[in-house]
Design an enzyme around this catalytic site. Sequence first.
Site, PDB file in Angstrom:
ATOM      1  CE1 TYR A  12      -3.299  -2.729   0.015  1.00  0.00           C
ATOM      2  CE2 TYR A  12      -3.777  -2.261   2.315  1.00  0.00           C
ATOM      3  CZ  TYR A  12      -4.031  -2.979   1.164  1.00  0.00           C
ATOM      4  OH  TYR A  12      -5.024  -3.937   1.154  1.00  0.00           O
ATOM      5  N   PRO A  65     -16.310  -3.076  -0.067  1.00  0.00           N
ATOM      6  CG  PRO A  65     -16.737  -2.137   2.023  1.00  0.00           C
ATOM      7  CD  PRO A  65     -15.611  -2.547   1.128  1.00  0.00           C
ATOM      8  CB  VAL A  89     -18.777   3.806  -5.488  1.00  0.00           C
ATOM      9  CG1 VAL A  89     -19.758   3.683  -4.337  1.00  0.00           C
ATOM     10  CG2 VAL A  89     -17.344   3.894  -4.955  1.00  0.00           C
TER      11      VAL A  89
END
Length: 305
Positions: A52, A216, A225
């Site tokens: 990351y 999610p 999204v």
Amino acid sequence: MNKINLGNSGLIVPEIALGCMRMADLSKDDATKMINIAMDAGINFFDHADIYGGGKSEEVFADAVGMNPAIREKMILQSKCGIRPGMFDFSKEHILTSVDGILKRLQTDYIDILLLHRPDTLVEPEEVAEAFTTLKKSGKVREFGVSNQNPMQIELLSKYVEQKLVANQLQLSITNTGMIDAGLNVNMAIDRSVDRDGSILDYCRLKDITIQAWSPFQFGFFEGVFLDNPKFPALNQVIDRLSAEKGVGNTAIATAWILRHPAKIQTVVGTMNPERLQAISEASNITLTRQEWYEIYLAAGNELP
């Protein structure tokens, strides 16, 4: 914030975790604010990975909190290793070297959980076992798990690894429900009946492995999204109605949909917006009914057999 047992490790964790992939893009002040908001909301679980930000996300995190033993004990830190440029690497040498780098960047003597990132087809499980034993005995890692692995890959590791694998981080959202679809469409000659992951959802429940849901709110593979997206009008209509009825934001409804599953899935959210995280955390205060859960599932374009 509701808590769950990570696997059967005895490590009690919040059901919502903060994914720190994008923390490398924050200033020290913004990162500090983000971490404090998370802690205030009961989200003291921070998910990292050595890739990351090329390691910068871990460095920014440690610098932002002014890492010291007193602060460290209030947090649960998880990181991942195994992804290298152009390859995956679960060799003993790489795992041990990666953990040393993680600890240095996070300015800590140990991490609570280490996950092996994406599966390495050249894995030699005996080497993984040696690495895990070394890390456990040295106190550098307390618990171990995997990410994006199917049941047989976990079984192969488990044959050699002494430690119980307590977590498996997998992609799951309302619009990415492959691990759920196959179980609902058993013995059907349709695409949704195809078992693409070896019944990983049921396997993890049987083996007391906590599934950690990543992305999610995403559809596809980082395509965007689904919330407030005109591509999903029926889904957003249902989510928005439930949001109004329950007095929470749409992100809380999308998160509550995952949390409603009896597998006790931990949801990893990657927002770096403090207000958005506060809104997401409201998911822990509501429980969708069975009818509401299925209504959302169907509104995403799924069908029941």
